[in-house]
Motif scaffolding. Sequence first.
Motif, PDB file in Angstrom:
ATOM      1  N   LEU A 199     -15.532   2.692  -1.072  1.00  0.00           N
ATOM      2  CA  LEU A 199     -14.248   3.361  -0.863  1.00  0.00           C
ATOM      3  C   LEU A 199     -14.167   3.963   0.531  1.00  0.00           C
ATOM      4  CD1 LEU A 199     -11.583   4.103  -2.230  1.00  0.00           C
ATOM      5  CD2 LEU A 199     -12.709   6.102  -3.218  1.00  0.00           C
ATOM      6  N   GLN A 207     -11.429   3.211  -6.664  1.00  0.00           N
ATOM      7  CA  GLN A 207     -11.270   4.490  -7.351  1.00  0.00           C
ATOM      8  C   GLN A 207     -11.306   4.297  -8.861  1.00  0.00           C
ATOM      9  OE1 GLN A 207      -8.360   7.449  -5.974  1.00  0.00           O
ATOM     10  NE2 GLN A 207      -7.914   6.068  -4.269  1.00  0.00           N
ATOM     11  N   ARG A 257       0.986   4.203  -2.886  1.00  0.00           N
ATOM     12  CA  ARG A 257       0.748   5.624  -2.598  1.00  0.00           C
ATOM     13  C   ARG A 257       1.875   6.482  -3.162  1.00  0.00           C
ATOM     14  NH1 ARG A 257      -1.752   3.619   2.163  1.00  0.00           N
ATOM     15  NH2 ARG A 257       0.199   3.573   3.327  1.00  0.00           N
ATOM     16  N   ALA A 303       0.828  -1.206   0.000  1.00  0.00           N
ATOM     17  CA  ALA A 303       0.000   0.000   0.000  1.00  0.00           C
ATOM     18  C   ALA A 303       0.863   1.258   0.000  1.00  0.00           C
ATOM     19  CB  ALA A 303      -0.939  -0.003   1.208  1.00  0.00           C
ATOM     20  N   GLU A 344      -8.593   0.006  -2.255  1.00  0.00           N
ATOM     21  CA  GLU A 344      -9.021   1.379  -2.527  1.00  0.00           C
ATOM     22  C   GLU A 344      -8.738   1.825  -3.961  1.00  0.00           C
ATOM     23  OE1 GLU A 344      -6.526   4.676  -0.901  1.00  0.00           O
ATOM     24  OE2 GLU A 344      -5.676   3.089   0.368  1.00  0.00           O
ATOM     25  N   THR A 363     -11.319   3.121   3.354  1.00  0.00           N
ATOM     26  CA  THR A 363     -10.334   4.141   3.717  1.00  0.00           C
ATOM     27  C   THR A 363     -10.729   4.995   4.907  1.00  0.00           C
ATOM     28  OG1 THR A 363     -11.292   5.817   2.249  1.00  0.00           O
ATOM     29  CG2 THR A 363      -9.678   4.308   1.293  1.00  0.00           C
ATOM     30  N   ASP A 364     -12.024   5.121   5.170  1.00  0.00           N
ATOM     31  CA  ASP A 364     -12.524   6.038   6.197  1.00  0.00           C
ATOM     32  C   ASP A 364     -11.941   7.439   5.994  1.00  0.00           C
ATOM     33  OD1 ASP A 364     -14.100   6.716   8.380  1.00  0.00           O
ATOM     34  OD2 ASP A 364     -12.488   6.372   9.824  1.00  0.00           O
ATOM     35  N   SER A 365     -11.873   7.862   4.732  1.00  0.00           N
ATOM     36  CA  SER A 365     -11.249   9.135   4.382  1.00  0.00           C
ATOM     37  C   SER A 365     -12.286  10.243   4.261  1.00  0.00           C
ATOM     38  CB  SER A 365     -10.507   8.994   3.048  1.00  0.00           C
ATOM     39  OG  SER A 365     -10.197  10.260   2.506  1.00  0.00           O
TER      40      SER A 365
END
Length: 385
Positions: A295, A267, A169, A165, A263, A299-301
């Motif tokens: 998503l 996306q 990124r 991951a 994720e 991610t809890d974004s």
Amino acid sequence: MTPAVDEALIRSLTPGVLGILVRRGAEFAAAEDAVQDALVEAVRVWPADPPRDPKGWLVTVAWRRFLDGTRADAARRRREDLVDEEPAPGPVPAADDTLWLHFLCAHPSLTSSSAVALTLRAVGGLTTRQIARAHLVPEATMAQRISRAKRTVSGVRFDRPGDVATVLRVLYLIFNEGYSGDIDLAAEAIRLTRRLAVAIDHPEPAGLLALMLLHHARRAARTTPEGGLVPLAEQDRSRWDTGLIAEGVEILQAALARDRLGEFQAQAAIAALHADAPTVEETDWVQIVEWYDELARLTDSPVVRLNRAVAVGEADGPRAGLAALAELDDSLPRHTAVAAHLHERDGDLATAARLYVEAARKATNLAERDHLTRRAARLNTRRDR
């Protein structure tokens, strides 16, 4: 006329050459410097005298440069045995150290900017000058950044797999740098992600590759000739690259079929739904909201939830979007711009214009600021009529 050197070939060989030096006993920072010296020498020599075995040539030259540095180093006696064991010329091992290098360059002890720079140099084979130009910083500044990064990871050895991951990124950060200087970092990120997707048995690199291709397919339509931003809803879809879209969708479908959702796959699924719509009105917003729900679960974004509010506003109406937005912290980047968009969709032009002006003041780059300012001016003009 002397033919130009194949820089793409040289850069593609970089991880393998660096890995061979490290496995022979070279410390990473010194090995990476030696490989860069060999790349420079290849650019100078190969056009007039191309080698039959390019990788073997680079290994030989890089190893000799490493040994030259070792002899001059204060630790010469500790490494004397390496000098006596210089391998004889011949075929080099076919092992691919790309994955190991990706993990090393994305080591958690590095900052994001350092990880990006080190990945571009050690895995991508770019020079410090090219990386500096791409990031619009002085070469000396970038050289210091890379040197600090190499010192940080020197001596790191992996006895277990690194964090995929984190690597992904870093690659996505490189992709989002776009085009600057004389290097297209988006294209470079796609190249590196292609190699990573082959090197590792995991669907997420494929998901990231699909996402990159689907975003890259819209590149020509994203800006005006003057450099202004063109929102997705206003882009000329005939300028989208259908070949990249088809490839991205095919890669995504294969990744999703493995039933290990991540994720970047989610996306990419959202990007694929946008790419599949002939017009913005025909976009399947209901399914996009469902993918944003997936998503958000992964991610809890808050940024994901902000984008979801936009999608809800399209699927269920602007007031539903504003209700979803009200659940989020208004200090989030782009929160004000999203609120302006939803109020505009709801017909409240005065509030939308005011919020666009406020969002423009908060914008972090000139193109975005100009776009938001123009939106506000357009709405004020409509109100005055």
